[in-house]
Design a protein around this motif. Sequence first.
Motif, mmCIF file in Angstrom:
data_model
loop_
_atom_site.group_PDB
_atom_site.id
_atom_site.type_symbol
_atom_site.label_atom_id
_atom_site.label_comp_id
_atom_site.label_asym_id
_atom_site.label_seq_id
_atom_site.Cartn_x
_atom_site.Cartn_y
_atom_site.Cartn_z
ATOM 1 N N ARG A 122 48.057 44.363 45.866
ATOM 2 C CA ARG A 122 47.677 45.723 45.487
ATOM 3 C C ARG A 122 46.176 45.746 45.256
ATOM 4 N NH1 ARG A 122 47.345 48.670 40.540
ATOM 5 N NH2 ARG A 122 47.969 50.849 40.767
ATOM 6 N N LEU A 123 45.500 46.737 45.831
ATOM 7 C CA LEU A 123 44.052 46.837 45.703
ATOM 8 C C LEU A 123 43.701 47.390 44.325
ATOM 9 C CD1 LEU A 123 41.291 46.560 47.081
ATOM 10 C CD2 LEU A 123 41.590 48.888 47.960
ATOM 11 N N ALA A 124 42.986 46.579 43.540
ATOM 12 C CA ALA A 124 42.645 46.974 42.170
ATOM 13 C C ALA A 124 41.215 47.485 42.044
ATOM 14 C CB ALA A 124 42.851 45.791 41.212
ATOM 15 N N ARG A 125 40.306 46.882 42.801
ATOM 16 C CA ARG A 125 38.900 47.287 42.725
ATOM 17 C C ARG A 125 38.176 46.732 43.936
ATOM 18 N NH1 ARG A 125 35.769 45.890 37.276
ATOM 19 N NH2 ARG A 125 36.054 43.780 38.102
ATOM 20 N N ARG A 126 37.067 47.421 44.305
ATOM 21 C CA ARG A 126 36.344 46.975 45.492
ATOM 22 C C ARG A 126 34.895 47.404 45.394
ATOM 23 N NH1 ARG A 126 38.565 48.423 51.593
ATOM 24 N NH2 ARG A 126 37.519 46.710 52.709
ATOM 25 N N ILE B 293 36.269 41.954 46.353
ATOM 26 C CA ILE B 293 37.474 42.769 46.366
ATOM 27 C C ILE B 293 38.424 42.182 45.330
ATOM 28 C CG2 ILE B 293 38.327 41.418 48.330
ATOM 29 C CD1 ILE B 293 40.016 43.792 49.126
ATOM 30 N N GLU B 294 38.928 43.017 44.432
ATOM 31 C CA GLU B 294 39.839 42.563 43.384
ATOM 32 C C GLU B 294 41.256 42.986 43.733
ATOM 33 O OE1 GLU B 294 40.619 43.248 38.619
ATOM 34 O OE2 GLU B 294 38.548 43.196 39.357
ATOM 35 N N LEU B 295 42.169 42.028 43.664
ATOM 36 C CA LEU B 295 43.551 42.254 44.058
ATOM 37 C C LEU B 295 44.488 41.948 42.905
ATOM 38 C CD1 LEU B 295 43.315 40.487 47.525
ATOM 39 C CD2 LEU B 295 43.271 42.957 47.124
ATOM 40 N N GLU B 296 45.688 42.490 43.000
ATOM 41 C CA GLU B 296 46.688 42.294 41.959
ATOM 42 C C GLU B 296 48.026 41.912 42.589
ATOM 43 O OE1 GLU B 296 48.544 44.787 38.162
ATOM 44 O OE2 GLU B 296 47.678 45.865 39.861
ATOM 45 N N GLN B 297 48.718 40.969 41.943
ATOM 46 C CA GLN B 297 50.081 40.647 42.319
ATOM 47 C C GLN B 297 50.960 40.739 41.073
ATOM 48 O OE1 GLN B 297 49.762 36.573 43.837
ATOM 49 N NE2 GLN B 297 50.560 35.795 41.899
ATOM 50 N N PHE B 298 52.284 40.730 41.273
ATOM 51 C CA PHE B 298 53.197 40.987 40.168
ATOM 52 C C PHE B 298 53.996 39.770 39.707
ATOM 53 C CE2 PHE B 298 53.454 45.416 42.236
ATOM 54 C CZ PHE B 298 52.276 45.790 41.611
ATOM 55 N N ASN B 299 54.186 38.761 40.586
ATOM 56 C CA ASN B 299 55.100 37.669 40.263
ATOM 57 C C ASN B 299 54.509 36.317 40.688
ATOM 58 O OD1 ASN B 299 57.485 36.265 39.573
ATOM 59 N ND2 ASN B 299 58.284 36.488 41.640
ATOM 60 N N PRO B 300 53.790 35.626 39.781
ATOM 61 C CA PRO B 300 53.513 36.040 38.405
ATOM 62 C C PRO B 300 52.384 37.067 38.367
ATOM 63 C CG PRO B 300 52.456 33.955 38.846
ATOM 64 C CD PRO B 300 53.249 34.287 40.079
ATOM 65 N N GLN B 301 52.283 37.782 37.264
ATOM 66 C CA GLN B 301 51.236 38.790 37.110
ATOM 67 C C GLN B 301 49.868 38.128 37.167
ATOM 68 O OE1 GLN B 301 51.939 42.151 36.613
ATOM 69 N NE2 GLN B 301 49.770 42.618 36.822
ATOM 70 N N GLN B 302 49.011 38.608 38.070
ATOM 71 C CA GLN B 302 47.716 37.963 38.250
ATOM 72 C C GLN B 302 46.751 38.919 38.920
ATOM 73 O OE1 GLN B 302 46.883 34.456 37.576
ATOM 74 N NE2 GLN B 302 44.837 35.281 37.861
ATOM 75 N N ARG B 303 45.516 38.992 38.394
ATOM 76 C CA ARG B 303 44.417 39.678 39.072
ATOM 77 C C ARG B 303 43.400 38.626 39.469
ATOM 78 N NH1 ARG B 303 42.219 45.585 37.468
ATOM 79 N NH2 ARG B 303 44.181 46.737 37.486
ATOM 80 N N PHE B 304 42.844 38.783 40.648
ATOM 81 C CA PHE B 304 41.867 37.815 41.118
ATOM 82 C C PHE B 304 40.919 38.500 42.088
ATOM 83 C CE2 PHE B 304 45.392 37.797 44.015
ATOM 84 C CZ PHE B 304 44.833 37.679 45.274
ATOM 85 N N SER B 305 39.793 37.859 42.335
ATOM 86 C CA SER B 305 38.769 38.434 43.200
ATOM 87 C C SER B 305 38.489 37.529 44.387
ATOM 88 C CB SER B 305 37.471 38.654 42.409
ATOM 89 O OG SER B 305 37.665 39.589 41.371
ATOM 90 N N LEU B 306 38.191 38.139 45.512
ATOM 91 C CA LEU B 306 37.743 37.444 46.711
ATOM 92 C C LEU B 306 36.363 37.955 47.091
ATOM 93 C CD1 LEU B 306 40.948 37.668 48.954
ATOM 94 C CD2 LEU B 306 40.177 35.676 47.657
ATOM 95 N N LYS B 307 35.541 37.083 47.645
ATOM 96 C CA LYS B 307 34.274 37.527 48.201
ATOM 97 C C LYS B 307 34.530 38.216 49.534
ATOM 98 C CE LYS B 307 31.648 33.763 46.046
ATOM 99 N NZ LYS B 307 30.783 32.576 46.285
ATOM 100 N N THR B 308 33.773 39.254 49.806
ATOM 101 C CA THR B 308 33.997 39.995 51.048
ATOM 102 C C THR B 308 33.762 39.129 52.287
ATOM 103 O OG1 THR B 308 31.724 40.836 50.883
ATOM 104 C CG2 THR B 308 33.482 42.255 50.062
ATOM 105 N N CYS B 309 32.970 38.094 52.145
ATOM 106 C CA CYS B 309 32.745 37.194 53.278
ATOM 107 C C CYS B 309 33.995 36.391 53.631
ATOM 108 C CB CYS B 309 31.571 36.261 53.018
ATOM 109 S SG CYS B 309 31.787 35.148 51.621
ATOM 110 N N GLN B 310 34.958 36.312 52.696
ATOM 111 C CA GLN B 310 36.216 35.616 52.957
ATOM 112 C C GLN B 310 37.236 36.511 53.653
ATOM 113 O OE1 GLN B 310 36.556 34.615 48.603
ATOM 114 N NE2 GLN B 310 37.202 32.630 49.392
ATOM 115 N N VAL B 311 36.951 37.808 53.699
ATOM 116 C CA VAL B 311 37.931 38.790 54.147
ATOM 117 C C VAL B 311 37.583 39.296 55.545
ATOM 118 C CG1 VAL B 311 38.945 41.051 53.668
ATOM 119 C CG2 VAL B 311 38.427 39.475 51.779
#
Length: 246
Positions: free
Chosen positions: A205-209, A214-232
């Motif tokens: 789920r897109l949380a912030r950009r 880019i910050e993403l969210e998952q639910f199982n387990p609950q976690q927010r994390f960021s990726l550098k745009t150069c990785q995407v």
Amino acid sequence: MASTIDMDAVRRILLEATTGESGQSARGLSLAAGLNADAVRDILRGKSGQAKIDTLAALAKALKIDLSEFLGSGSVNVPLPVPNLEIDPPSPSFSGNAANFPNDVPIVGTAQGADFALEQDGLAVLIEQTEMMPGEIRGYTRRPPRISGNKAIYAMQVAGSSMEPRFEIGEVIYVDPRRIPGIGDYVVVQLRNGDDEVICAMVKRLARRNASTIELEQFNPQQRFSLKTCQVAAVHRVVPWSEMLG
């Protein structure tokens, strides 16, 4: 003397059962044993620690082997190949008039991938990702009328459990590479490798950009994390069913 559980032997036997052309999937073996769908995968990845004896008894029964093969006093140092976590893509359930929709949306190849390791707040975090084979079409699924004019849309099968309960393992989702996703949308994030070839993706789920992350969210387990745009390589929007059928 009571026998002890030899986890190296356990993993070796499970790997033999879930690798190779004749091997069943880790999820399939888990379900055949009457266990949680992720039970075998968690054992193979060392997430479950020391497996319970009733779990091993169920797996031994499903594999038609004696429980004693999981037990011993020593350990065996064996290389751990990548298990076969791939699952065949089912078609979504359509009924009534929907069964007459064109069956022409391609389902791209996916399989459970190794965890993606990144550093978050000084700690190492493992994030579930999906192996993606954009050039490999596994089959086709129905095209609802609301997306009849968008031939760029593709479908893919959710191969992991990190987005449960929103997306279940094996669920087919529709993905639109043309529409820019907004904050809060569910997305397929395609990741670059060293050669700019897309081989892995994440359903999140897109949380912030912003321009650099880019910050993403998952639910199982609950976690927010960021990726550098150069990785995407790309961020594609998952199309909600309400938009396709509403």
